[in-house]
Design an enzyme around this catalytic site. Structure first.
Site, PDB file in Angstrom:
ATOM      1  N   LYS A 103      -1.509  28.264 -13.788  1.00 24.01           N
ATOM      2  CA  LYS A 103      -2.927  27.893 -13.904  1.00 24.01           C
ATOM      3  C   LYS A 103      -3.032  26.421 -14.288  1.00 24.01           C
ATOM      4  O   LYS A 103      -2.430  25.975 -15.273  1.00 24.01           O
ATOM      5  CB  LYS A 103      -3.575  28.718 -15.013  1.00 24.01           C
ATOM      6  CG  LYS A 103      -4.566  29.743 -14.523  1.00 24.01           C
ATOM      7  CD  LYS A 103      -5.102  30.498 -15.705  1.00 24.01           C
ATOM      8  CE  LYS A 103      -6.407  31.157 -15.390  1.00 24.01           C
ATOM      9  NZ  LYS A 103      -6.902  31.922 -16.550  1.00 24.01           N
TER      10      LYS A 103
HETATM   11  C1  E4P Z   1      -9.994  33.283 -16.149  1.00 24.93           C
HETATM   12  O1  E4P Z   1      -8.911  33.212 -15.646  1.00 24.93           O
HETATM   13  C2  E4P Z   1     -10.245  33.113 -17.605  1.00 24.93           C
HETATM   14  O2  E4P Z   1      -9.129  33.584 -18.308  1.00 24.93           O
HETATM   15  C3  E4P Z   1     -11.409  33.902 -18.121  1.00 24.93           C
HETATM   16  O3  E4P Z   1     -12.061  34.616 -17.107  1.00 24.93           O
HETATM   17  C4  E4P Z   1     -12.281  33.151 -19.042  1.00 24.93           C
HETATM   18  O4  E4P Z   1     -13.329  33.978 -19.460  1.00 24.93           O
HETATM   19  P1  E4P Z   1     -14.208  33.729 -20.757  1.00 24.93           P
HETATM   20  O5  E4P Z   1     -15.330  32.828 -20.386  1.00 24.93           O
HETATM   21  O6  E4P Z   1     -14.705  35.089 -21.130  1.00 24.93           O
HETATM   22  O7  E4P Z   1     -13.305  33.139 -21.807  1.00 24.93           O
END
Ligand code: E4P
Length: 219
Positions: free
Chosen positions: A84
């Site tokens: 990522k």
């Molecule tokens: C995506 O890969 C992220 O880990 C995640 O969806 C972030 O979500 P949040 O806004 O609930 O932290």
């Protein structure tokens, strides 16, 4: 639509995996930080549970060289790691290089169709628009997914898949599928909510009561 589970918690991942409907896992530094274990251990164990299915693990460097170094390291931990990378200029530069090296990338922290297009141009395997966080500031997060899907569909040479991310409730999940998001990554609690409907519970209770009253048996 593929379903990824958005967590670094082993119990949740195992439970969801046993249901047989999970196509991958996404983690982020905040989720990994809650588990109280070394990052490598977390990633390796999740990758083992998931077999060949993709597991996103995020870099924390913010300069291109640092991201490349971390990405190469993290991707060496298991064959199903997807690195990522945040959607910033140095990140897009890193994605271009990593894609040339054959390392799969999930471009994260995407909040607009323009950003998503840049990730796709760089060759990211996935791009993750954060829907809930956009809704939180009064925007329509799902509109970003819809517009990104349209942009990707306009060009044969853009193979990036959308991961609808920051999913907060079942309606987000359903709208992602209606729009044609390739993937939704869903917190475990939201995935559990998808099972529930009051009429399912009442209906099952009545079937079982009627069956017992009638004295029937299968064996
Ligand atoms: C995506 O890969 C992220 O880990 C995640 O969806 C972030 O979500 P949040 O806004 O609930 O932290």
């Amino acid at each position: 639509m593929k379903i990824f589970v958005d967590t670094a918690n082993f119990d949740d991942i195992r439970t969801a995996n046993d249901w047989g409907i999970v196509d991958g896992v996404t983690t982020n530094p905040s989720l990994a930080g809650r588990e109280g274990r070394p990052f490598r251990e977390i990633v390796e164990e999740i990758c083992q549970i998931m077999g060949e299915r993709p597991v996103s693990a995020e870099v924390v460097a913010t300069d291109t060289e640092g991201m490349l170094k971390e990405a190469r390291e993290v991707s060496s931990w298991a064959s199903n790691v997807v690195v990522k990378i945040p959607l910033i200029p140095t990140g897009i530069q890193a994605i271009t290089v990593l894609c040339q090296e054959g390392i799969k990338v999930n471009c994260t922290l995407c909040f607009s169709p323009a950003q998503a297009l840049l990730a796709a141009k760089a060759g990211a395997t996935y791009v993750s628009p954060f829907i809930g966080r956009l809704d939180d500031i009064g925007h329509d997060g799902m509109e970003v997914v819809a517009q990104t899907r349209q942009i990707l569909d306009n060009y044969d040479n853009l193979d990036t898949q959308i991961i609808t991310s920051s999913v907060r409730h079942v309606r987000h999940f359903v709208r992602a599928a209606l729009i044609g998001s390739h993937v939704a990554t869903v917190p475990f609690a939201v995935l559990e909510q998808c099972f529930h409907h009051v009429l399912t519970d009442v209906g099952l209770e009545r079937f079982l009561a009627d069956w017992e009253d009638a004295g029937l048996s299968i064996f």
